[in-house]
Design an enzyme around this catalytic site. Structure first.
Site, PDB file in Angstrom:
ATOM      1  N   CYS A  25       0.818  -1.217   0.000  1.00 29.83           N
ATOM      2  CA  CYS A  25       0.000   0.000   0.000  1.00 29.83           C
ATOM      3  C   CYS A  25       0.850   1.264   0.000  1.00 29.83           C
ATOM      4  O   CYS A  25       0.346   2.355  -0.210  1.00 29.83           O
ATOM      5  CB  CYS A  25      -0.953   0.011   1.190  1.00 29.83           C
ATOM      6  SG  CYS A  25      -2.227  -1.264   1.072  1.00 29.83           S
ATOM      7  N   HIS A  76     -10.933  10.192 -10.619  1.00 26.91           N
ATOM      8  CA  HIS A  76      -9.763  10.161 -11.498  1.00 26.91           C
ATOM      9  C   HIS A  76      -8.691  11.166 -11.068  1.00 26.91           C
ATOM     10  O   HIS A  76      -8.139  11.901 -11.882  1.00 26.91           O
ATOM     11  CB  HIS A  76     -10.160  10.334 -12.963  1.00 26.91           C
ATOM     12  CG  HIS A  76     -10.760   9.079 -13.521  1.00 26.91           C
ATOM     13  ND1 HIS A  76     -12.081   8.753 -13.321  1.00 26.91           N
ATOM     14  CD2 HIS A  76     -10.218   8.054 -14.219  1.00 26.91           C
ATOM     15  CE1 HIS A  76     -12.328   7.587 -13.898  1.00 26.91           C
ATOM     16  NE2 HIS A  76     -11.223   7.138 -14.439  1.00 26.91           N
ATOM     17  N   GLU A 116     -13.067   0.830   0.547  1.00 27.50           N
ATOM     18  CA  GLU A 116     -11.871   0.799  -0.292  1.00 27.50           C
ATOM     19  C   GLU A 116     -11.905  -0.435  -1.190  1.00 27.50           C
ATOM     20  O   GLU A 116     -11.414  -0.412  -2.321  1.00 27.50           O
ATOM     21  CB  GLU A 116     -10.627   0.795   0.586  1.00 27.50           C
ATOM     22  CG  GLU A 116      -9.363   1.093  -0.186  1.00 27.50           C
ATOM     23  CD  GLU A 116      -8.183   1.309   0.726  1.00 27.50           C
ATOM     24  OE1 GLU A 116      -7.846   2.485   0.976  1.00 27.50           O
ATOM     25  OE2 GLU A 116      -7.600   0.311   1.174  1.00 27.50           O
TER      26      GLU A 116
END
Length: 129
Positions: A25, A76, A116
């Site tokens: 991560c 985005h 997530e």
């Protein structure tokens, strides 16, 4: 006392990395984040789109984060470039909560849930539940 709870969900795609994280991560990667927002109010309010006091708040104001980054949202984007905090799910939920509060009438209690992944999510509110 009358109570209304407005609920909405939306998704946005974004990249991030967790600075200082010892593991995968810590490298740039992306998610399709799912967000649920509950807005609780004991009164109805006007909005910038409706002058009469007939809604908790406008769905448009709750869904701001779903807009493209070029239009003020998070879709985005690279979250590390947009958020002034770490990009953990916990901090993303807190950021969306705080930013949403600035867009809606006073007195509305928000709960923001951010997924997530399909199996990992966090819920944030600034009130004791």
């Amino acid at each position: 006392m009358p109570t209304w709870t407005l609920n909405t969900e939306f998704k946005f795609d974004a990249a991030h990395f967790i600075d200082g994280y010892d593991g995968k991560c810590g490298r740039m990667h992306g998610h399709t984040y799912k967000v649920h927002i509950a807005a609780k109010s004991h009164k109805l309010n006007p909005s910038k789109y409706l002058k009469s006091a007939d809604m908790v708040c406008d769905f448009k104001e709750l869904k701001w984060a779903a807009a493209e980054g070029t239009k003020g949202g998070l879709d985005h984007t690279v979250l590390n470039e947009e958020l002034p905090v770490s990009t953990t799910a916990e901090r993303i939920a807190e950021y969306i909560h705080k930013e949403t509060q600035t867009r809606i009438p006073d007195g509305i209690e928000l709960t923001v849930t951010v997924w997530e992944t399909e199996t990992s999510w966090v819920e944030y509110t600034d009130k004791d539940v």
